[in-house]
Design a protein around this motif. Structure first.
Motif, PDB file in Angstrom:
ATOM      1  N   ARG A   1       0.838  -1.215   0.000  1.00 41.12           N
ATOM      2  CA  ARG A   1       0.000   0.000   0.000  1.00 41.12           C
ATOM      3  C   ARG A   1       0.867   1.258   0.000  1.00 41.12           C
ATOM      4  NH1 ARG A   1      -3.318  -3.187   3.452  1.00 41.12           N
ATOM      5  NH2 ARG A   1      -2.253  -2.373   5.296  1.00 41.12           N
TER       6      ARG A   1
ATOM      7  N   ILE B   1       2.228   1.845  -3.485  1.00 37.33           N
ATOM      8  CA  ILE B   1       1.186   2.360  -4.388  1.00 37.33           C
ATOM      9  C   ILE B   1       0.929   3.837  -4.105  1.00 37.33           C
ATOM     10  CG2 ILE B   1      -1.252   2.176  -5.019  1.00 37.33           C
ATOM     11  CD1 ILE B   1      -1.004  -0.847  -4.282  1.00 37.33           C
TER      12      ILE B   1
ATOM     13  N   GLU C   1       0.105   0.451 -10.695  1.00 37.99           N
ATOM     14  CA  GLU C   1      -0.691  -0.629 -11.279  1.00 37.99           C
ATOM     15  C   GLU C   1      -0.072  -2.000 -10.979  1.00 37.99           C
ATOM     16  OE1 GLU C   1      -1.717  -2.370 -15.717  1.00 37.99           O
ATOM     17  OE2 GLU C   1      -1.327  -0.224 -15.485  1.00 37.99           O
TER      18      GLU C   1
ATOM     19  N   ASN D   1      -0.503  -2.958  -7.315  1.00 39.42           N
ATOM     20  CA  ASN D   1      -1.900  -3.081  -6.897  1.00 39.42           C
ATOM     21  C   ASN D   1      -2.461  -4.439  -7.320  1.00 39.42           C
ATOM     22  OD1 ASN D   1      -4.342  -2.362  -5.764  1.00 39.42           O
ATOM     23  ND2 ASN D   1      -5.063  -1.311  -7.606  1.00 39.42           N
TER      24      ASN D   1
END
Length: 400
Positions: free
Chosen positions: A114, A117, A146, A149
């Motif tokens: 996380r 990202i 991308e 994720n």
């Protein structure tokens, strides 16, 4: 091709070279097994323990059991008459390792993804807000967000020690020996007819010499490829025996050092790519050696030229890798930048393939984000193709 192989192995030098490489591989395998067989046994015991406590249980139940068992073991160790109750301490260490692994799977790994990202999206937005934004920075950061994720199916298991396996058997001395062997094989194959005078009786028509060229190329490369495949199989066997590498379906991110790999790839996929790119690299070495042999027609000239072209870049890459692997290395240092640039173009980078899987490793080419690994593979294919076609045209040209 069978006839060409017979000619190739008619030389004692060729047989001695192969035997020396086999002996060198045997020494590396023997030393690795000798010093790590106990590690393999320990990892096997840990895997059995994990299976025994996790069968049919949820992760919450496993965590609860582990915490309770750690308390029990600490009490037993404190009450023990032995100064060092090895069995209890070993089980406590296993429990702590399992708890840490659960923390990594359930907390650390997702939170790190996380954060990656969030940082990538923020970097893209900051660049977009500038008066004169750099589109390549935006493209790369959006792609990074991308790639990260994605859901990685981590498993509670003893995954093994992949990094240690690669350190022991992706050995630089073995790489130098293999490069030299590939050079000797190719040069021997393509200079034998000239050194023996047999070229005078070979049909000088293009079709006939063309078929002979492809037959000799296939014979030379097949021997080198066989040795490369043998070394890869040996590495896998040692991985099973000494480093707990038993489940090839595990995600690569589960292994130490590969947490930030952006690709959805298993251990088996990584090892398969590793083998394929090594085979591509040694095809490149063969192609360079064939071209040098065809141009010089003399083994005494072709061997040093080919060895210099293939081994010297590897020496440079090794020196740079030692720096970038150090604690005091900086991404802004010219040596770090040089290392990344060379990994984009040099086939020798395939001998240390793990560096492409440590982190997000893309560059922009004419506005498109492309993996450094793809760039290096494409350039290697192009160079290999040019060398082979140039050598073929020179070799198949009718004698005047």
């Amino acid at each position: 091709m069978c006839f060409e192989l017979k000619k190739l192995f008619s030389s004692r030098l060729m047989l001695i070279s192969l035997l020396m490489c086999a002996a060198l591989l045997g020494i590396f395998v023997f030393r690795t097994v000798k010093y790590n067989i106990d590690v393999g046994k320990s990892l096997s015991q840990r895997q059995e323990y994990i299976e025994s406590i996790s069968s049919g249980k949820s992760s919450a139940e496993i965590r609860s059991y582990i915490l309770a068992r750690e308390s029990e073991l600490n009490e037993q160790i404190a009450a023990s008459d032995e100064e060092y109750p090895a069995k209890l301490i070993n089980e406590l260490f296993i429990c702590q390792t399992i708890r840490q692994r659960l923390d990594f799977i359930e907390k650390d790994f997702p939170s790190h993804r996380r954060a990656l990202i969030t940082d990538a999206i923020s970097a893209a937005e900051r660049e977009r807000a500038k008066t004169d934004p750099d589109q390549s920075v935006i493209t790369l950061n959006e792609l990074a967000a991308e790639k990260y994720n994605t859901v990685i199916d981590m498993k509670l298991t003893e995954s093994g020690k992949l990094s240690e396996l690669l350190v022991y058997l992706d050995n630089i001395y073995w790489d130098y020996a293999m490069m030299l062997l590939a050079v000797i094989i190719a040069v021997r194959m393509f200079t034998l007819d000239y050194s023996s005078g047999a070229y005078r009786v070979i049909n000088s028509e293009i079709k006939s010499k063309g078929r002979l060229f492809w037959s000799q190329l296939a014979a030379a490369y097949s021997v080198t490829a066989a040795v490369v495949i043998l070394s890869a199989v040996s590495q896998l066997i040692v991985g099973v025996l000494c480093f707990g590498i038993t489940d090839l379906s595990l995600p690569l991110q589960q292994f130490e050092g590969f947490e930030y790999c952006p690709y959805i790839i298993t251990l088996g996929g990584f090892l398969a790519i590793k083998l394929c790119l090594k085979l591509l690299f040694y095809l490149f070495v063969t192609a360079v050696s064939v071209l040098a042999s065809v141009l010089t027609k003399k083994a005494g000239a072709a061997v040093p030229v080919s060895a210099l072209v293939t081994i010297m870049p590897q020496i440079i890459m090794t020196m740079l890798f030692i720096y970038v692997s150090g604690e005091n290395s900086s991404a802004l240092d010219t040596r770090y930048i040089a290392f990344d640039r060379l990994r984009t173009v040099l086939p020798q980078s395939f001998l240390n393939l793990k560096t492409y899987f440590f982190r997000f490793d893309y560059i922009t080419v004419v506005g498109f984000a492309v993996s450094r690994l793809v760039c290096a593979a494409a350039l290697t294919c192009l160079i290999t193709f040019v060398c082979i076609i140039t050598a073929f045209k020179k070799y198949a040209r009718p004698a005047r």
